[in-house]
Design a protein around this motif. Structure first.
Motif, PDB file in Angstrom:
ATOM      1  N   MET A   1     -35.406   0.706  -9.374  1.00 52.78           N
ATOM      2  CA  MET A   1     -34.514   1.473  -8.271  1.00 52.78           C
ATOM      3  C   MET A   1     -33.303   2.004  -8.999  1.00 52.78           C
ATOM      4  O   MET A   1     -32.306   1.064  -9.278  1.00 52.78           O
ATOM      5  N   GLY A   2     -33.082   3.114  -8.674  1.00 52.41           N
ATOM      6  CA  GLY A   2     -31.769   3.793  -9.099  1.00 52.41           C
ATOM      7  C   GLY A   2     -30.736   4.051  -8.302  1.00 52.41           C
ATOM      8  O   GLY A   2     -30.788   4.060  -6.849  1.00 52.41           O
ATOM      9  N   ILE A   3     -29.624   4.403  -8.676  1.00 53.96           N
ATOM     10  CA  ILE A   3     -28.611   4.872  -7.654  1.00 53.96           C
ATOM     11  C   ILE A   3     -28.777   5.958  -6.746  1.00 53.96           C
ATOM     12  O   ILE A   3     -28.549   5.715  -5.463  1.00 53.96           O
ATOM     13  N   LEU A   4     -29.596   6.916  -7.195  1.00 50.07           N
ATOM     14  CA  LEU A   4     -29.983   7.955  -6.239  1.00 50.07           C
ATOM     15  C   LEU A   4     -30.842   7.598  -5.276  1.00 50.07           C
ATOM     16  O   LEU A   4     -30.820   7.806  -3.696  1.00 50.07           O
ATOM     17  N   ASP A   5     -31.812   6.449  -5.380  1.00 49.68           N
ATOM     18  CA  ASP A   5     -32.629   5.613  -4.536  1.00 49.68           C
ATOM     19  C   ASP A   5     -31.537   5.098  -3.249  1.00 49.68           C
ATOM     20  O   ASP A   5     -31.799   5.299  -2.101  1.00 49.68           O
ATOM     21  N   ILE A   6     -30.466   4.390  -3.844  1.00 41.33           N
ATOM     22  CA  ILE A   6     -29.493   3.746  -2.938  1.00 41.33           C
ATOM     23  C   ILE A   6     -28.762   4.824  -1.988  1.00 41.33           C
ATOM     24  O   ILE A   6     -28.593   4.699  -0.862  1.00 41.33           O
TER      25      ILE A   6
ATOM     26  N   GLY B   1     -32.014  -2.467  -1.152  1.00 40.42           N
ATOM     27  CA  GLY B   1     -33.357  -2.646  -1.532  1.00 40.42           C
ATOM     28  C   GLY B   1     -33.194  -4.009  -2.322  1.00 40.42           C
ATOM     29  O   GLY B   1     -32.342  -4.753  -2.118  1.00 40.42           O
ATOM     30  N   PRO B   2     -33.838  -4.038  -3.272  1.00 39.57           N
ATOM     31  CA  PRO B   2     -33.818  -5.387  -4.037  1.00 39.57           C
ATOM     32  C   PRO B   2     -32.365  -5.279  -5.093  1.00 39.57           C
ATOM     33  O   PRO B   2     -32.287  -6.279  -5.797  1.00 39.57           O
ATOM     34  N   ASP B   3     -31.811  -4.034  -5.082  1.00 35.13           N
ATOM     35  CA  ASP B   3     -30.527  -4.053  -5.914  1.00 35.13           C
ATOM     36  C   ASP B   3     -29.411  -4.967  -5.245  1.00 35.13           C
ATOM     37  O   ASP B   3     -28.726  -4.332  -4.365  1.00 35.13           O
ATOM     38  N   THR B   4     -29.299  -6.132  -5.367  1.00 35.63           N
ATOM     39  CA  THR B   4     -28.302  -6.944  -5.177  1.00 35.63           C
ATOM     40  C   THR B   4     -26.849  -7.033  -6.032  1.00 35.63           C
ATOM     41  O   THR B   4     -26.094  -7.897  -5.699  1.00 35.63           O
ATOM     42  N   SER B   5     -26.822  -6.236  -6.734  1.00 33.03           N
ATOM     43  CA  SER B   5     -25.807  -6.133  -7.919  1.00 33.03           C
ATOM     44  C   SER B   5     -24.579  -5.458  -7.092  1.00 33.03           C
ATOM     45  O   SER B   5     -24.451  -5.002  -6.318  1.00 33.03           O
ATOM     46  N   LEU B   6     -23.514  -6.133  -7.830  1.00 27.67           N
ATOM     47  CA  LEU B   6     -22.084  -5.367  -7.526  1.00 27.67           C
ATOM     48  C   LEU B   6     -22.530  -4.009  -7.236  1.00 27.67           C
ATOM     49  O   LEU B   6     -21.592  -3.251  -6.491  1.00 27.67           O
ATOM     50  N   LEU B   7     -22.731  -3.333  -8.455  1.00 27.41           N
ATOM     51  CA  LEU B   7     -22.724  -1.777  -8.390  1.00 27.41           C
ATOM     52  C   LEU B   7     -23.654  -1.235  -7.436  1.00 27.41           C
ATOM     53  O   LEU B   7     -23.201  -0.163  -6.606  1.00 27.41           O
ATOM     54  N   GLY B   8     -24.651  -1.909  -7.024  1.00 28.84           N
ATOM     55  CA  GLY B   8     -25.514  -1.388  -5.956  1.00 28.84           C
ATOM     56  C   GLY B   8     -24.608  -1.605  -4.681  1.00 28.84           C
ATOM     57  O   GLY B   8     -24.642  -0.406  -3.775  1.00 28.84           O
ATOM     58  N   GLY B   9     -23.957  -2.551  -4.274  1.00 26.83           N
ATOM     59  CA  GLY B   9     -23.043  -2.731  -3.135  1.00 26.83           C
ATOM     60  C   GLY B   9     -21.891  -1.742  -3.184  1.00 26.83           C
ATOM     61  O   GLY B   9     -21.842  -1.104  -2.015  1.00 26.83           O
ATOM     62  N   LEU B  10     -21.425  -1.502  -4.184  1.00 25.14           N
ATOM     63  CA  LEU B  10     -20.457  -0.664  -4.240  1.00 25.14           C
ATOM     64  C   LEU B  10     -20.824   0.891  -4.169  1.00 25.14           C
ATOM     65  O   LEU B  10     -20.110   1.757  -3.348  1.00 25.14           O
ATOM     66  N   VAL B  11     -21.893   1.210  -4.845  1.00 25.52           N
ATOM     67  CA  VAL B  11     -22.646   2.629  -4.262  1.00 25.52           C
ATOM     68  C   VAL B  11     -22.810   2.830  -3.017  1.00 25.52           C
ATOM     69  O   VAL B  11     -22.506   3.590  -2.385  1.00 25.52           O
ATOM     70  N   ALA B  12     -23.509   1.741  -2.216  1.00 26.95           N
ATOM     71  CA  ALA B  12     -23.796   1.820  -1.000  1.00 26.95           C
ATOM     72  C   ALA B  12     -22.600   1.885   0.004  1.00 26.95           C
ATOM     73  O   ALA B  12     -22.800   2.930   0.857  1.00 26.95           O
ATOM     74  N   ALA B  13     -21.483   1.085  -0.340  1.00 26.26           N
ATOM     75  CA  ALA B  13     -20.167   1.299   0.217  1.00 26.26           C
ATOM     76  C   ALA B  13     -19.602   2.706   0.248  1.00 26.26           C
ATOM     77  O   ALA B  13     -19.296   3.431   1.280  1.00 26.26           O
ATOM     78  N   GLY B  14     -19.623   3.100  -1.185  1.00 23.07           N
ATOM     79  CA  GLY B  14     -18.982   4.384  -1.130  1.00 23.07           C
ATOM     80  C   GLY B  14     -19.786   5.458  -0.523  1.00 23.07           C
ATOM     81  O   GLY B  14     -18.932   6.471  -0.008  1.00 23.07           O
TER      82      GLY B  14
END
Length: 169
Positions: free
Chosen positions: A1-6, A53-66
């Motif tokens: 799952m990549g950043i583009l998916d998020i 999705g399954p990406d519960t990392s800090l980067l995943g959360g920051l990308v979603a918020a951004g």
């Protein structure tokens, strides 16, 4: 799952929420009760996994918020520049009382109770319906009232949240 998916997941959830808010009506935006707060918390919890999705990392959360901040910024700019889209997204102000006469059809359609209307009048210092020159449900969900009473200050009844002010220096 990549950043583009998020990014695409956030976009889908954001568009869904804008449509859902538009369909529930403007009155709901300014008058949050306990049930509304619980609903907002549950919705945020429900859509969180849909966005990252399954990406519960800090980067995943920051990308979603951004992405959400960016989408909100772009939507506000687009609404400012495009009147047709603004008219589609924003509802029109509604007259509730005109020269002391209540518009019962509008009050019923907007699901504004007698108690809510009287509360707004009291906030404006108006006791009787006949003393109201104009009461309107504004596009932000607040009720503004202009009084017939001499010396009565015209004001806007703001519920639950202050209006943003421009700092012009």
């Amino acid at each position: 799952m990549g950043i583009l998916d998020i990014v695409f997941r956030c976009l889908a959830v954001y568009v869904f929420m804008i449509v859902a808010i538009r369909l529930t009506g403007k009155k709901e935006l300014s008058q949050l009760n306990t049930g509304d707060v619980v609903l907002i918390l549950l919705i945020s919890n429900a859509v969180q996994n849909a966005m990252v999705g399954p990406d519960t990392s800090l980067l995943g959360g920051l990308v979603a918020a951004g992405v959400l901040f960016l989408l909100n910024f772009l939507l506000k700019n687009f609404l400012f520049k495009n009147e047709r889209f603004r008219n589609l997204i924003n509802q029109k102000p509604e007259i509730l009382i005109h020269h002391g006469n209540l518009d019962f059809a509008a009050l019923s359609r907007l699901k504004i109770t007698n108690e809510e209307l009287q509360e707004a009048m009291r906030e404006h210092g108006v006791e009787r319906y006949r003393d109201v020159r104009l009461a309107m449900l504004e596009i932000d969900g607040n009720i503004s009232i202009i009084s017939n009473v001499d010396g009565m200050k015209q004001s806007v009844y703001r519920r639950k949240h202050p209006h943003k002010r421009l700092d012009i220096s």
